[in-house]
Scaffold this active site. Structure first.
Site, PDB file in Angstrom:
ATOM      1  N   LEU A 159     114.499 -77.643 -32.967  1.00 48.27           N
ATOM      2  CA  LEU A 159     112.760 -77.656 -32.614  1.00 48.27           C
ATOM      3  C   LEU A 159     112.263 -79.020 -33.204  1.00 48.27           C
ATOM      4  O   LEU A 159     112.980 -79.677 -34.283  1.00 48.27           O
ATOM      5  CB  LEU A 159     111.995 -76.470 -33.415  1.00 48.27           C
ATOM      6  N   ASP A 160     111.425 -79.909 -32.780  1.00 45.31           N
ATOM      7  CA  ASP A 160     110.911 -80.894 -33.292  1.00 45.31           C
ATOM      8  C   ASP A 160     110.443 -80.706 -34.615  1.00 45.31           C
ATOM      9  O   ASP A 160     110.096 -79.831 -35.198  1.00 45.31           O
ATOM     10  CB  ASP A 160     109.923 -81.566 -32.402  1.00 45.31           C
ATOM     11  N   LEU A 161     110.468 -81.834 -35.597  1.00 48.32           N
ATOM     12  CA  LEU A 161     110.014 -81.929 -36.812  1.00 48.32           C
ATOM     13  C   LEU A 161     108.441 -81.198 -36.978  1.00 48.32           C
ATOM     14  O   LEU A 161     108.130 -80.433 -37.673  1.00 48.32           O
ATOM     15  CB  LEU A 161     109.729 -83.432 -37.370  1.00 48.32           C
TER      16      LEU A 161
END
Ligand code: URA
Length: 252
Positions: free
Chosen positions: A112-114
């Site tokens: 998952l992205d930041l």
């Protein structure tokens, strides 16, 4: 899977493998080894002076696989602001900071992205992790999206039908309008691929942007019962259902 984790070979002595699997103390395990009850890859071992590679070797006690009990399936509600890598060169918090009590190496099944929050599965079952992230297996992942604009029915239809991204047209998706505010549309998007930053790029492709992104479901798994930053182990039934969905047919 997280490559950093793969680099670390999971080598242990067989008495440690048995005790880690929760079968008994190391002293007890050594006595079972001495009694010839333990096999590594089918061969009886008589001393604990032996390295076992947990990713490759099969350890049995009285004929029953031991590695089985070592598998960990951790479902984390990732908060935004955490990176999905083991170590971050920039020193940002990582999802592993949220798992201080997990003493086995578990890799992330996908990323998952930041700035994305929501469900993240971590496991040392490499076969399941790979199957879940393999687009060919079409395991659905659902996201709650806050778009930076109001989206028309036409834009939602585009998202559902497939949009052109730099790495090709996206597969058909399930799109559900959740609600509208004066400025924003909230929608639910279910995709079966999981390319890098896919949802953000899909919204950009229809002329909007993602303001907030939460992964609410991975196959049969949902956020229900988890608070942000919390994790839990999957139940045996959940693991079995995931394996079925990801078409994992044999143990790795
Ligand atoms: N799609 C994205 O754009 N980001 C994520 O973190 C997950 C899916």
């Amino acid at each position: 899977m997280n490559r950093n984790i793969h680099k670390e070979k999971r080598l242990k002595t067989p008495d440690r493998v048995l005790s880690k699997a929760g079968l008994g103390s190391r002293t007890e395990a050594r006595s079972w080894i001495g009694a010839g009850r333990v096999r590594v890859n089918g061969k009886v071992i008589r001393t604990p002076d032996h390295w076992v590679d947990l990713d490759r070797d099969k350890v049995t006690l009285d004929g029953k696989p031991v590695a089985e009990a070592e598998r960990r399936y951790i479902l984390l509600y990732k908060p935004k602001g955490y990176v999905t890598t083991y170590r971050d060169p920039q020193g940002r918090p990582t999802v592993y900071d949220l798992l201080p009590d997990v003493d086995q190496f578990v890799g992330t099944a996908g990323r998952l992205d930041l700035d994305t929050s929501g469900l993240l599965l971590l496991t040392n079952d490499n076969q399941l992790a790979e199957a879940l992230t393999n687009p060919e297996h079409r395991v659905p992942k659902t996201y709650l999206v806050k778009a930076s604009t109001r989206l028309s029915d036409g834009q939602l239809e585009q998202l559902a039908g497939g949009v052109e991204l730099s790495d090709g047209v996206t597969r058909a998706a399930i799109v559900r309008r959740i609600r509208e505010s004066e400025k924003y549309t909230f929608l639910e998007l279910t995709i079966t691929e999981g390319r890098n930053r896919q949802v953000r790029r899909m919204l950009e492709a229809v002329g909007s942007k993602v303001l907030k992104l939460v992964r609410t479901n991975i196959g049969i798994l949902s956020l229900t019962g988890l608070r942000i930053g919390e994790w839990r182990e999957l139940t045996a039934q959940e693991v079995a259902a995931l394996k079925k969905a990801a078409r994992v047919t044999k143990r790795g």
